[in-house]
Design a protein around this motif. Sequence first.
Motif, PDB file in Angstrom:
ATOM      1  N   ILE A   9       0.846  -1.201   0.000  1.00 52.21           N
ATOM      2  CA  ILE A   9       0.000   0.000   0.000  1.00 52.21           C
ATOM      3  C   ILE A   9       0.877   1.245   0.000  1.00 52.21           C
ATOM      4  N   ASP A  10       0.758   2.055  -1.037  1.00 54.70           N
ATOM      5  CA  ASP A  10       1.535   3.290  -1.114  1.00 54.70           C
ATOM      6  C   ASP A  10       0.622   4.505  -1.188  1.00 54.70           C
ATOM      7  N   GLY A  11       1.219   5.659  -0.912  1.00 52.63           N
ATOM      8  CA  GLY A  11       0.456   6.894  -1.018  1.00 52.63           C
ATOM      9  C   GLY A  11       1.118   7.987  -0.222  1.00 52.63           C
ATOM     10  N   PRO A  12       0.675   9.240  -0.426  1.00 51.75           N
ATOM     11  CA  PRO A  12       1.281  10.374   0.278  1.00 51.75           C
ATOM     12  C   PRO A  12       0.908  10.417   1.757  1.00 51.75           C
ATOM     13  N   ALA A  13       1.561  11.324   2.479  1.00 55.50           N
ATOM     14  CA  ALA A  13       1.313  11.494   3.909  1.00 55.50           C
ATOM     15  C   ALA A  13      -0.165  11.780   4.179  1.00 55.50           C
ATOM     16  N   ALA A  14      -0.700  11.147   5.224  1.00 49.13           N
ATOM     17  CA  ALA A  14      -2.071  11.361   5.687  1.00 49.13           C
ATOM     18  C   ALA A  14      -3.140  11.000   4.663  1.00 49.13           C
ATOM     19  N   SER A  15      -2.813  10.072   3.770  1.00 52.93           N
ATOM     20  CA  SER A  15      -3.808   9.643   2.778  1.00 52.93           C
ATOM     21  C   SER A  15      -4.770   8.613   3.371  1.00 52.93           C
ATOM     22  N   GLY A  16      -4.427   8.079   4.536  1.00 47.34           N
ATOM     23  CA  GLY A  16      -5.257   7.050   5.158  1.00 47.34           C
ATOM     24  C   GLY A  16      -4.687   5.666   4.921  1.00 47.34           C
ATOM     25  N   LYS A  17      -3.522   5.580   4.274  1.00 51.78           N
ATOM     26  CA  LYS A  17      -2.988   4.254   3.938  1.00 51.78           C
ATOM     27  C   LYS A  17      -2.620   3.440   5.178  1.00 51.78           C
ATOM     28  N   GLY A  18      -2.170   4.124   6.225  1.00 51.48           N
ATOM     29  CA  GLY A  18      -1.785   3.417   7.452  1.00 51.48           C
ATOM     30  C   GLY A  18      -2.985   2.736   8.099  1.00 51.48           C
ATOM     31  N   THR A  19      -4.086   3.471   8.181  1.00 55.12           N
ATOM     32  CA  THR A  19      -5.300   2.910   8.776  1.00 55.12           C
ATOM     33  C   THR A  19      -5.795   1.727   7.949  1.00 55.12           C
ATOM     34  N   LEU A  20      -5.781   1.901   6.626  1.00 53.72           N
ATOM     35  CA  LEU A  20      -6.228   0.804   5.750  1.00 53.72           C
ATOM     36  C   LEU A  20      -5.327  -0.412   5.916  1.00 53.72           C
ATOM     37  N   ALA A  21      -4.013  -0.171   5.989  1.00 51.28           N
ATOM     38  CA  ALA A  21      -3.059  -1.274   6.118  1.00 51.28           C
ATOM     39  C   ALA A  21      -3.318  -2.042   7.414  1.00 51.28           C
ATOM     40  N   ARG A  22      -3.509  -1.310   8.502  1.00 51.65           N
ATOM     41  CA  ARG A  22      -3.751  -1.969   9.806  1.00 51.65           C
ATOM     42  C   ARG A  22      -5.025  -2.786   9.771  1.00 51.65           C
ATOM     43  N   ARG A  23      -6.073  -2.208   9.167  1.00 54.18           N
ATOM     44  CA  ARG A  23      -7.359  -2.921   9.152  1.00 54.18           C
ATOM     45  C   ARG A  23      -7.317  -4.146   8.255  1.00 54.18           C
ATOM     46  N   LEU A  24      -6.605  -4.044   7.127  1.00 54.47           N
ATOM     47  CA  LEU A  24      -6.504  -5.217   6.240  1.00 54.47           C
ATOM     48  C   LEU A  24      -5.703  -6.321   6.927  1.00 54.47           C
ATOM     49  N   ASP A 115       2.969  -0.779   4.230  1.00 55.20           N
ATOM     50  CA  ASP A 115       2.586   0.503   3.639  1.00 55.20           C
ATOM     51  C   ASP A 115       3.763   1.461   3.632  1.00 55.20           C
ATOM     52  N   GLY A 116       3.767   2.348   2.621  1.00 55.97           N
ATOM     53  CA  GLY A 116       4.878   3.293   2.476  1.00 55.97           C
ATOM     54  C   GLY A 116       4.753   4.115   1.223  1.00 55.97           C
ATOM     55  N   ARG A 117       5.903   4.364   0.599  1.00 57.18           N
ATOM     56  CA  ARG A 117       5.920   5.212  -0.594  1.00 57.18           C
ATOM     57  C   ARG A 117       6.354   4.437  -1.835  1.00 57.18           C
ATOM     58  N   ASP A 118       7.157   3.379  -1.633  1.00 58.88           N
ATOM     59  CA  ASP A 118       7.761   2.675  -2.770  1.00 58.88           C
ATOM     60  C   ASP A 118       7.601   1.170  -2.636  1.00 58.88           C
ATOM     61  N   ILE A 119       6.570   0.738  -1.932  1.00 55.30           N
ATOM     62  CA  ILE A 119       6.441  -0.698  -1.669  1.00 55.30           C
ATOM     63  C   ILE A 119       6.071  -1.454  -2.955  1.00 55.30           C
ATOM     64  N   GLY A 120       5.066  -0.940  -3.693  1.00 55.09           N
ATOM     65  CA  GLY A 120       4.660  -1.615  -4.931  1.00 55.09           C
ATOM     66  C   GLY A 120       5.653  -1.428  -6.073  1.00 55.09           C
ATOM     67  N   LYS A 130      -1.532  -4.520  -5.092  1.00 54.10           N
ATOM     68  CA  LYS A 130      -0.932  -3.198  -4.883  1.00 54.10           C
ATOM     69  C   LYS A 130      -2.041  -2.151  -4.862  1.00 54.10           C
ATOM     70  N   LEU A 131      -2.024  -1.343  -3.825  1.00 50.46           N
ATOM     71  CA  LEU A 131      -3.000  -0.262  -3.725  1.00 50.46           C
ATOM     72  C   LEU A 131      -2.247   1.055  -3.655  1.00 50.46           C
ATOM     73  N   TYR A 132      -2.771   2.072  -4.323  1.00 47.32           N
ATOM     74  CA  TYR A 132      -2.189   3.418  -4.221  1.00 47.32           C
ATOM     75  C   TYR A 132      -3.297   4.341  -3.732  1.00 47.32           C
ATOM     76  N   ILE A 133      -3.118   4.834  -2.516  1.00 45.89           N
ATOM     77  CA  ILE A 133      -4.163   5.632  -1.862  1.00 45.89           C
ATOM     78  C   ILE A 133      -3.837   7.125  -1.970  1.00 45.89           C
ATOM     79  N   THR A 134      -4.799   7.898  -2.455  1.00 40.84           N
ATOM     80  CA  THR A 134      -4.586   9.353  -2.494  1.00 40.84           C
ATOM     81  C   THR A 134      -5.792  10.075  -1.918  1.00 40.84           C
ATOM     82  N   ALA A 135      -5.630  11.362  -1.712  1.00 37.93           N
ATOM     83  CA  ALA A 135      -6.724  12.270  -1.353  1.00 37.93           C
ATOM     84  C   ALA A 135      -6.144  13.658  -1.575  1.00 37.93           C
ATOM     85  N   SER A 136      -7.005  14.653  -1.742  1.00 40.50           N
ATOM     86  CA  SER A 136      -6.490  16.005  -2.004  1.00 40.50           C
ATOM     87  C   SER A 136      -5.677  16.471  -0.797  1.00 40.50           C
TER      88      SER A 136
END
Length: 212
Positions: A9-24, A115-120, A130-136
């Motif tokens: 799981i990758d994505g920018p800071a505060a995109s929610g990727k950490g929460t998603l990773a923990r729940r998965l 989860d991180g920035r360059d995992i996938g 592979k998931l890439y999570i974003t938000a504005s």
Amino acid sequence: MNNSFTIAIDGPAASGKGTLARRLAEKYGFHHLDSGLTYRAVGHALLDAGLPLDSEDLAVIVAENLDLGKLDRTILSSHEIGNAASKVAVMSRVREVLVEVQREFARKEPGTVIDGRDIGTVVCPDANVKLYITASPEVRANRRYKEIIDSGGEADYEAILADIKIRDERDMSRKDSPLKPAEDAHLLDTTEMSIETAFQTALAIVEEEQNR
Ligand code: DC
């Protein structure tokens, strides 16, 4: 070959990727690694020892002695350590060492969520999902702001937003392993999604890949 199932799981800071990773990870009984904590731990150790943040040789030695069992999110989550982490994260030899540590973790059975920035793209290019999570940036800044206020702290929305934009720029423009979606990543824009909707969407993607 090994029998481990890997979700990257990758994505920018505060995109929610950490929460998603923990729940998965919880849902599937998989091991979870927030790879950002490995960069944070290196930054923290240098700060703690009063060592400079711009010496790659020193940062490499610290990275080589990292103990994954000792990563403490509560200590490592500070803003100052986040900044130190993003400085050591531009050092190629530090990345080499930490990427090896993360790949070793990815072999754990029955499976892992990292989860991180360059995992996938770099750490686990053969990940099963592979998931890439974003938000504005505005939505991400608002989530971070609320998190701090809800836990009784003080926060300045504009300062958080400015910081998120600086970190995006640094993470996306760095030469070694810049933040970007892997070609085969599923993109998930959570700007208008609740965390629950985002989780259900991510779950549906993982289930589909598992049944392939
Ligand atoms: O996700 P985080 O804020 O804990 O990450 C801290 C820093 O580490 C951030 O600037 C990006 C960097 N990082 C990285 O370069 N590669 C990763 N896989 C994870 C984090």
